[in-house]
Scaffold this motif. Sequence first.
Motif, PDB file in Angstrom:
ATOM      1  N   THR A   2      -8.304   7.138  -1.016  1.00 15.20           N
ATOM      2  CA  THR A   2      -8.298   6.447   0.273  1.00 15.20           C
ATOM      3  C   THR A   2      -8.555   4.950   0.117  1.00 15.20           C
ATOM      4  N   ARG A   3      -9.032   4.539  -1.052  1.00 14.39           N
ATOM      5  CA  ARG A   3      -9.299   3.116  -1.271  1.00 14.39           C
ATOM      6  C   ARG A   3      -8.016   2.305  -1.394  1.00 14.39           C
ATOM      7  N   TYR A   4      -6.951   2.926  -1.854  1.00 13.23           N
ATOM      8  CA  TYR A   4      -5.741   2.149  -2.145  1.00 13.23           C
ATOM      9  C   TYR A   4      -4.467   2.756  -1.555  1.00 13.23           C
ATOM     10  N   SER A   5      -4.549   3.898  -0.855  1.00 14.68           N
ATOM     11  CA  SER A   5      -3.334   4.562  -0.388  1.00 14.68           C
ATOM     12  C   SER A   5      -3.586   5.323   0.903  1.00 14.68           C
ATOM     13  N   VAL A   6      -2.493   5.805   1.471  1.00 12.19           N
ATOM     14  CA  VAL A   6      -2.536   6.666   2.653  1.00 12.19           C
ATOM     15  C   VAL A   6      -1.900   7.995   2.277  1.00 12.19           C
ATOM     16  N   PHE A   7      -2.548   9.087   2.695  1.00 14.91           N
ATOM     17  CA  PHE A   7      -1.994  10.419   2.413  1.00 14.91           C
ATOM     18  C   PHE A   7      -1.632  11.112   3.722  1.00 14.91           C
ATOM     19  N   ILE A   8      -0.367  11.485   3.839  1.00 14.35           N
ATOM     20  CA  ILE A   8       0.137  12.251   4.977  1.00 14.35           C
ATOM     21  C   ILE A   8       0.759  13.529   4.416  1.00 14.35           C
ATOM     22  N   PRO A   9       0.180  14.705   4.644  1.00 11.31           N
ATOM     23  CA  PRO A   9       0.747  15.943   4.109  1.00 11.31           C
ATOM     24  C   PRO A   9       2.194  16.117   4.550  1.00 11.31           C
ATOM     25  N   GLU A  10       3.029  16.465   3.592  1.00  7.94           N
ATOM     26  CA  GLU A  10       4.459  16.544   3.889  1.00  7.94           C
ATOM     27  C   GLU A  10       4.782  17.625   4.916  1.00  7.94           C
TER      28      GLU A  10
ATOM     29  N   ILE B 258       0.851  -1.192   0.000  1.00  9.46           N
ATOM     30  CA  ILE B 258       0.000   0.000   0.000  1.00  9.46           C
ATOM     31  C   ILE B 258       0.886   1.241   0.000  1.00  9.46           C
ATOM     32  N   PRO B 259       0.770   2.126  -1.003  1.00  8.66           N
ATOM     33  CA  PRO B 259       1.652   3.298  -1.055  1.00  8.66           C
ATOM     34  C   PRO B 259       1.202   4.372  -0.068  1.00  8.66           C
ATOM     35  N   VAL B 260       2.184   5.073   0.481  1.00  6.50           N
ATOM     36  CA  VAL B 260       1.939   6.220   1.357  1.00  6.50           C
ATOM     37  C   VAL B 260       2.521   7.438   0.660  1.00  6.50           C
ATOM     38  N   PHE B 261       1.651   8.377   0.267  1.00  8.98           N
ATOM     39  CA  PHE B 261       2.084   9.577  -0.452  1.00  8.98           C
ATOM     40  C   PHE B 261       2.050  10.779   0.480  1.00  8.98           C
ATOM     41  N   PHE B 262       2.916  11.741   0.174  1.00 11.55           N
ATOM     42  CA  PHE B 262       3.039  12.938   1.000  1.00 11.55           C
ATOM     43  C   PHE B 262       2.741  14.215   0.217  1.00 11.55           C
ATOM     44  N   HIS B 263       2.529  14.075  -1.070  1.00 12.63           N
ATOM     45  CA  HIS B 263       2.185  15.211  -1.925  1.00 12.63           C
ATOM     46  C   HIS B 263       1.190  14.712  -2.978  1.00 12.63           C
ATOM     47  N   PRO B 264       0.079  15.434  -3.212  1.00 12.89           N
ATOM     48  CA  PRO B 264      -0.904  14.965  -4.199  1.00 12.89           C
ATOM     49  C   PRO B 264      -0.359  14.917  -5.616  1.00 12.89           C
ATOM     50  N   GLY B 265       0.722  15.654  -5.864  1.00 10.53           N
ATOM     51  CA  GLY B 265       1.328  15.635  -7.192  1.00 10.53           C
ATOM     52  C   GLY B 265       2.114  14.373  -7.482  1.00 10.53           C
TER      53      GLY B 265
END
Length: 641
Positions: free
Chosen positions: A495-503, A473-480
């Motif tokens: 949110t179905r396939y990843s986690v987003f943590i604002p950088e 499961i990828p964890v991204f820190f920037h929407p770009g």
Amino acid sequence: MMPIRRRSATASYQEELEKSNEKPPQPRICCLISLSAMFWVLILTFHFSAFSSPPIIGPDQPSGKHQFVVEEPSIPNVPKFDNPNIQKTQEEPENPSLKVLSIPPQDKVPQPKPVNNLQEPDNSENQVNDQNPSGTETEPQPSQSTDQTPVTQDTPEKAPKNFALEKALRTAENQSDPCGGRYIYVHNLPSRFNDDMLRDCKKLSLWTNMCKFMINDGLGPPLDNSGGVFSDTGWYATNQFAVDVIFNNRMKQYECLTNDSSIAAAIFVPFYAGFDIARYLWGYNISMRDAASLDLVNWLENRPEWKLMGGKDHFLVAGRITWDFRRLTENEMDWGNKLLFLPAARNMSMLVVESSPWNANDFGIPYPTYFHPAMDADVFIWQERMRKLERQWLFSFAGAPRPDNLKSIRGQIIDQCRKSSMCKLLECDFGESKCHSPSSIMKMFQSSLFCLQPQGDSYTRRSAFDSMLAGCIPVFFHPGSAYVQYTWHLPKNYTRYSVFIPENDVRNGNVNIEERLRQYSPLMVKQMREEVINLIPNLIYADPRSKLETLKDAFDVAVDAIINKVAKIRRDMVEGREDKDFIEENSWKYALLDEGEGTVGPHEWDPFFSKPKDGSSDTGNSASAEAAKNSWKSEQRSQKF
């Protein structure tokens, strides 16, 4: 011998007189006058009968005989046979069975098809009234059949163009054609735009010989599976910038290619844009960097296929980030070429591994991974294997710090990973060769539940696709890094396939990554991992030498999206629609809209894509171009495996 007596004239006369006294003869002059009168009566009767109305066969005339009537030019106002408005006299009722065709002199009545004109009264009436509104007789003109051409000229000039656009749209309505609405026309470019680059493959990179990556239709050499990390087939040491040749070779196997551009849903331009710029990024002036792009645009603009939509139905692929093609000035020190800023190129769609959030003419497609299956079964077997793996690490990270980039959060991520007993770290610096080994990277991803994917030198990185291929499961820190990039290939509900943590939360120390990831229950993790595994077919490029049976790979998804995009443009052009409220700087927002939505407004991600308002230079593009420069340092290291 008896003598001959001569008869006197007096005696002869006397004898005649005696005979006449017995039966007096009628005067000869009376006979001549009577005959003459009868002759002229017959002539006049025949003349008016033949030319005033259709000739009638009398009861005493055999029906097997033909009448040939010679028209006298001295008779004025002879009616023309092509005019149906001429009324027949009541004395001679119209009876088709009694008509005899007369042959008028061609020099006086030049009617080519009098019979047809009589049979088509409606058309003839319109022609007569249009040509002679006053009702006076006029000689028909030889150009009569072309007199209606002004009607066509009065129609809008866009009518022929709209007809051509509608023809391509109507192909999708043909239920009996499996390729209806899916045809692709491929330009036959001169070899200098593609094949010649491959023949001179040693010049495609400054630091490595790219020739070894061009074998197997661009997949590169097969990977050794002695460690059991990969499948037995379908795995190759693919270069991350090889999409140009992989996509082109996949297109050669596309099942709906056509030589008729008029029915094509889209037009493909097989230009190796990424390979072209890679040859000249270092040590060449801007004239050399721009030469092939200008040459291509000039070639395309002179093609009839281009002129119909001005290139809006054209697309090409470049296996590099968009900033390599967006040089802002003519300064020799600026990065890249100006392909995507050329007016003609603005109409085309360019598929790149990283697109610009602020521009509308480029679209993100996945980086190539190491997996290139030849059949559906290869994918299914791999997916099932990823479901059954035991994953011992909560999260992992493969990458190197960016000490020169003050905005990078890689340093903080590495520090948190080192401090956690639940994190696996592969530091991809010069001293860590395992980070450049496909088997080492894939083995780590296969043993992790979550894989951290911060920005690289630019927004995106290949590692994100390698990790999802491993079911991580990828964890991204920037929407770009993914969400506004790969909207064709990834669900909009991230949110179905990843986690987003604002950088910023990481940069400011407001979040502990381990604690954040531990908040996901085992059931939620399982559901998210299943979503990732189901996405695998859309994120990989199948072997160009074969074709998946039912699954759609990254190539198929991209082609379908281009076809839909071009179809919408065509419909808008036919119906005269134009989105005058479109703001190109908000392109990333439009990509996130659902079907049917057309208005964008404030968004939670605005701070990530904000641009200066003081009229200064385009800081966003400039910073990304600087990142593109730095990416070559990583490329230099990543060539080793």
